[in-house]
Design an enzyme around this catalytic site. Structure first.
Site: not given
Ligand code: 13P
Length: 249
Positions: A9, A11, A95, A97, A166, A172, A212
């Site tokens: 992803n 982002k 997601h 976020e 997740e 992150g 992560s």
């Molecule tokens: P990270 O791998 O940067 O923690 O992000 C995970 C994520 O949100 C994947 O959709």
């Protein structure tokens, strides 16, 4: 046996030049890969060029979000059909976020899932916050998110869903869940899918872990019986790290 899946992803990262140099590193490596699905959720701006560059390869492209309507006066939004037209085969939905920053509710996520199923494979994301985990509510929160997103689907539709667990506190932060916590939560997800549909559906649905994930910790996740792959954010931005992770999945 469920096939292993790795999803990157990106982002909100990457120019077209970045994307092009990424595929030039990734694609030669993929020629030697068999039996695993490699997916990239790229920014809308890169999608159609990525589709040209990746044509003929095994990489599957997708988007990170869609709107819940097919077309109309929805300034700034993109429909599932438009994403498919530009080269997407799947979409992330819900997601954390988007739940947090854009206030996406379970009801809204459900509408997006139903819309996506007409032309894209949905990857539905669920996860609890640290506070919810610390107060013993993780299982209940995940159950509510899964039922909210998937209720009312037919068995055939449910089998096309990929679920991504997740935990919000692991995204992150560098603070990944232990493989045992992740496996226990995946089993919980399967039990909710069984409750909602059937044992057969719960055995068929792919469930990924995200939060992560890095080359040095991913093997611990993919060796767990209930974990079918990983959804990777930050570490998927570097093609050589992504390749290392594909190798170990
Ligand atoms: P990270 O791998 O940067 O923690 O992000 C995970 C994520 O949100 C994947 O959709």
């Amino acid at each position: 046996m469920r096939q292993k899946i790795i999803v990157g992803n990106w982002k909100m990262h990457g120019t077209l030049a970045d994307a092009h140099s990424y595929v030039k590193t990734l694609l030669p490596y993929l020629q030697s890969i068999e039996g695993k699905r490699v997916l990239l959720a790229v920014p809308f701006t890169a999608l159609s060029r990525m589709a040209e560059w990746c044509s003929g390869s095994s990489v599957e492209l997708g988007v990170q979000n869609i709107f819940d309507q097919e077309k109309g006066p929805f300034t700034g939004e993109i429909s599932a059909f438009m994403a498919q037209d530009a080269g997407a085969r799947f979409t992330l939905i819900g997601h954390s976020e988007r739940r947090k920053i854009f206030h996406e509710t379970d009801e809204w996520i459900h509408r997006k899932v139903v819309r996506a199923l007409s032309c894209l494979q949905p990857i539905v994301c669920v996860g609890e916050t640290l506070e919810e985990r610390d107060t013993g509510k993780a299982n209940e929160v995940i159950r509510k998110q899964i039922i909210g997103a998937l209720h009312g689907l037919s068995m055939q539709e449910a089998c096309r869903i990929i679920l991504a667990y997740e935990p919000v506190w692991a995204i992150g932060t560098g603070m990944n869940a232990t493989a045992e916590i992740a496996n226990a939560m995946h089993k919980h997800c399967r039990s909710v899918i069984w409750e909602l549909f059937s044992e057969e559906v719960s055995n068929k649905v792919h469930i990924l872990y995200g939060g992560s994930v890095k080359p040095d910790n991913m093997e611990s996740f993919v060796h767990q019986e209930s974990i079918d792959g990983v959804l990777v954010g930050g570490a998927s931005l570097d093609p050589s790290q992504f390749i290392q992770m594909i190798r170990h999945i």
